[in-house]
Design a protein around this motif. Structure first.
Motif, PDB file in Angstrom:
ATOM      1  N   GLN A 148      -6.818  -4.873  -2.823  1.00 51.14           N
ATOM      2  CA  GLN A 148      -6.464  -5.164  -1.433  1.00 51.14           C
ATOM      3  C   GLN A 148      -6.151  -6.643  -1.242  1.00 51.14           C
ATOM      4  N   ASN A 149      -6.992  -7.511  -1.810  1.00 50.58           N
ATOM      5  CA  ASN A 149      -6.785  -8.952  -1.669  1.00 50.58           C
ATOM      6  C   ASN A 149      -5.489  -9.391  -2.340  1.00 50.58           C
ATOM      7  N   ILE A 168      -2.720  -7.585  -2.941  1.00 51.87           N
ATOM      8  CA  ILE A 168      -1.556  -7.121  -2.179  1.00 51.87           C
ATOM      9  C   ILE A 168      -1.418  -7.909  -0.880  1.00 51.87           C
ATOM     10  N   ARG A 169      -2.522  -8.122  -0.188  1.00 50.84           N
ATOM     11  CA  ARG A 169      -2.484  -8.870   1.073  1.00 50.84           C
ATOM     12  C   ARG A 169      -1.938 -10.286   0.850  1.00 50.84           C
ATOM     13  N   GLY A 170      -2.436 -10.957  -0.160  1.00 51.28           N
ATOM     14  CA  GLY A 170      -2.002 -12.327  -0.435  1.00 51.28           C
ATOM     15  C   GLY A 170      -0.543 -12.419  -0.827  1.00 51.28           C
ATOM     16  N   ASN A 171      -0.080 -11.484  -1.631  1.00 49.55           N
ATOM     17  CA  ASN A 171       1.297 -11.553  -2.115  1.00 49.55           C
ATOM     18  C   ASN A 171       2.318 -11.123  -1.077  1.00 49.55           C
ATOM     19  N   VAL A 172       1.977 -10.154  -0.241  1.00 50.67           N
ATOM     20  CA  VAL A 172       2.898  -9.777   0.829  1.00 50.67           C
ATOM     21  C   VAL A 172       2.947 -10.876   1.886  1.00 50.67           C
ATOM     22  N   SER A 173       1.838 -11.571   2.079  1.00 53.46           N
ATOM     23  CA  SER A 173       1.848 -12.716   2.991  1.00 53.46           C
ATOM     24  C   SER A 173       2.818 -13.779   2.502  1.00 53.46           C
ATOM     25  N   ALA A 174       2.890 -13.956   1.179  1.00 59.75           N
ATOM     26  CA  ALA A 174       3.793 -14.951   0.590  1.00 59.75           C
ATOM     27  C   ALA A 174       5.233 -14.470   0.575  1.00 59.75           C
ATOM     28  N   CYS A 175       5.436 -13.165   0.384  1.00 61.07           N
ATOM     29  CA  CYS A 175       6.794 -12.609   0.341  1.00 61.07           C
ATOM     30  C   CYS A 175       6.764 -11.180   0.861  1.00 61.07           C
ATOM     31  N   GLY A 207      -9.525   7.982  -6.350  1.00 60.43           N
ATOM     32  CA  GLY A 207      -9.968   7.253  -5.159  1.00 60.43           C
ATOM     33  C   GLY A 207      -9.565   5.790  -5.128  1.00 60.43           C
ATOM     34  N   LEU A 208      -9.232   5.211  -6.282  1.00 60.12           N
ATOM     35  CA  LEU A 208      -8.896   3.789  -6.301  1.00 60.12           C
ATOM     36  C   LEU A 208      -7.627   3.484  -5.514  1.00 60.12           C
ATOM     37  N   ILE A 209      -6.606   4.304  -5.712  1.00 57.74           N
ATOM     38  CA  ILE A 209      -5.324   4.017  -5.077  1.00 57.74           C
ATOM     39  C   ILE A 209      -5.406   4.163  -3.559  1.00 57.74           C
ATOM     40  N   ASP A 210      -6.402   4.907  -3.064  1.00 54.54           N
ATOM     41  CA  ASP A 210      -6.553   5.057  -1.616  1.00 54.54           C
ATOM     42  C   ASP A 210      -6.920   3.733  -0.945  1.00 54.54           C
ATOM     43  N   ALA A 211      -7.315   2.746  -1.741  1.00 57.53           N
ATOM     44  CA  ALA A 211      -7.642   1.432  -1.178  1.00 57.53           C
ATOM     45  C   ALA A 211      -6.435   0.777  -0.518  1.00 57.53           C
ATOM     46  N   ILE A 212      -5.226   1.159  -0.948  1.00 62.93           N
ATOM     47  CA  ILE A 212      -4.027   0.525  -0.391  1.00 62.93           C
ATOM     48  C   ILE A 212      -3.441   1.348   0.766  1.00 62.93           C
ATOM     49  N   LYS A 213      -4.125   2.416   1.155  1.00 57.95           N
ATOM     50  CA  LYS A 213      -3.618   3.297   2.213  1.00 57.95           C
ATOM     51  C   LYS A 213      -3.254   2.544   3.494  1.00 57.95           C
TER      52      LYS A 213
END
Length: 342
Positions: free
Chosen positions: A153-154, A156-163, A179-185
């Motif tokens: 989550q951190n 993806i959040r950081g990189n989308v914030s940058a681009c 269940g791991l991939i559900d973290a990005i839901k």
């Protein structure tokens, strides 16, 4: 202005000795030069920049690459091309584009995701805006599932914030802990923003061998009934594929909220490759190595692959995955042939 004066001090060491008129002229020149140097078109020629809102993918170039480099996958080419171009041309998408690519190894899933990444970001997989996750490398331990979810989550959040136009590729989904991939839901859902960040212009791609058996069976059924593989349509496979991976404990998407909430835009099937498609891969590899295409070598390499079903031997069980290694054995002959023709 301070930046201009600093730059001018470097360019004109004797600035203090100049007359006021000369100083004014010099400052004007330095200001213009500084503006040019920091202009995005100049700066981004030397440093990778995130694509601007007005940038669009080149549909013609993408189609040419898919047609000339991805063999035997009419469904994948058609679905991905339309999905990606529609997404790219939409100034206000409601959610990120999410694609799930399924099929046996060697059928072109990684290759297609690589081509797509290169058209979104010129550096492709080397781009700082393209992020590749390998389940067995980045998430190897089941007992660290909570930590992986937080890290993912951190990241993806950081990189989308940058681009905002970041691309995330998850390979080996069939080896992902349930269940791991559900973290990005939350990032894939129809939210305008999540904690102040919009994910609507990002692209998420899942690659999986899961569902490959279902796809192969459907392709064989078409062949048995006398139909051409090109007659297979997405509607023949996608519903079966989405249900299959949802109920498959080893798919990485087992009972996933991403499927339950319809957040995956397309389940893209990659069909098993026939003998003729393997030969296309061999020719492409020979050309890439700078060899003349010798059909005897092409035939020899294709014949060394193993095919299924056992009786009919229609489909390569490794797709084109081992073509490079097989061609290595014939390299001396290919070089001799090339030199003789050269």
């Amino acid at each position: 202005m301070r930046r201009a004066l600093a730059l001018l001090g470097l360019l004109v060491p004797g600035l203090a000795a100049l007359e006021p008129l000369s100083v004014g002229l010099a400052i004007g020149v330095a200001s213009a030069l500084t503006g040019y140097l920091i202009h995005p078109n100049f700066y981004c020629g030397y440093v990778e920049c995130c694509p601007g809102a007005r940038q669009r993918l080149n549909a013609t170039a993408l189609k040419v690459q898919l047609d000339t480099k991805l063999f035997g996958q009419h469904l994948a080419k058609d679905v991905v091309l339309k999905a990606v171009m529609g997404f790219s041309n939409n100034p206000s998408p409601k959610k990120p584009l999410t694609l799930s690519l399924h099929g046996w190894a060697g059928t072109g899933k990684n290759f297609l995701s690589q081509i797509l990444a290169e058209h979104v970001h010129r550096a492709g997989l080397r781009s700082k805006f393209v992020h590749l996750f390998l389940a067995t490398l980045h998430f190897p331990h089941h007992d660290k599932l909570k930590l992986y979810r937080e890290q993912l989550q951190n990241w993806i959040r950081g990189n989308v914030s940058a681009c905002p136009h970041s691309v995330f590729i998850f390979d080996e989904m069939d080896k992902m802990h349930p269940g791991l991939i559900d973290a990005i839901k939350p990032f894939l859902d129809y939210y305008e923003q999540v904690d102040g960040v919009s994910y609507r212009k990002a692209i998420f791609i899942f690659l999986s061998n899961a569902g490959g058996d279902l796809i192969n069976k459907a392709a064989l059924d078409f062949w048995t009934s006398g139909k051409q593989r090109e007659e297979i349509e997405l509607k023949d496979l996608e519903p079966m594929l989405s249900v299959g991976v949802f109920n498959n404990k080893n798919s990485g998407l087992w009972h996933s909220s991403l499927i339950d909430r319809n957040l995956i835009d397309y389940f893209v099937p990659f069909l098993p490759l026939e003998h003729k498609h393997v030969k296309m891969c061999v020719r492409a590899e020979m050309t890439a190595r700078g060899y003349s295409v010798d059909e005897k070598i092409v035939e020899a390499v294709a014949d060394e692959m193993t095919y299924f079903p056992k009786e009919q031997k229609i489909y390569s069980d490794k797709g084109c995955k081992t073509v490079q290694a097989k061609l290595d054995i014939h390299e001396d002959a290919a070089m001799r042939d090339t030199n003789a023709k050269g």
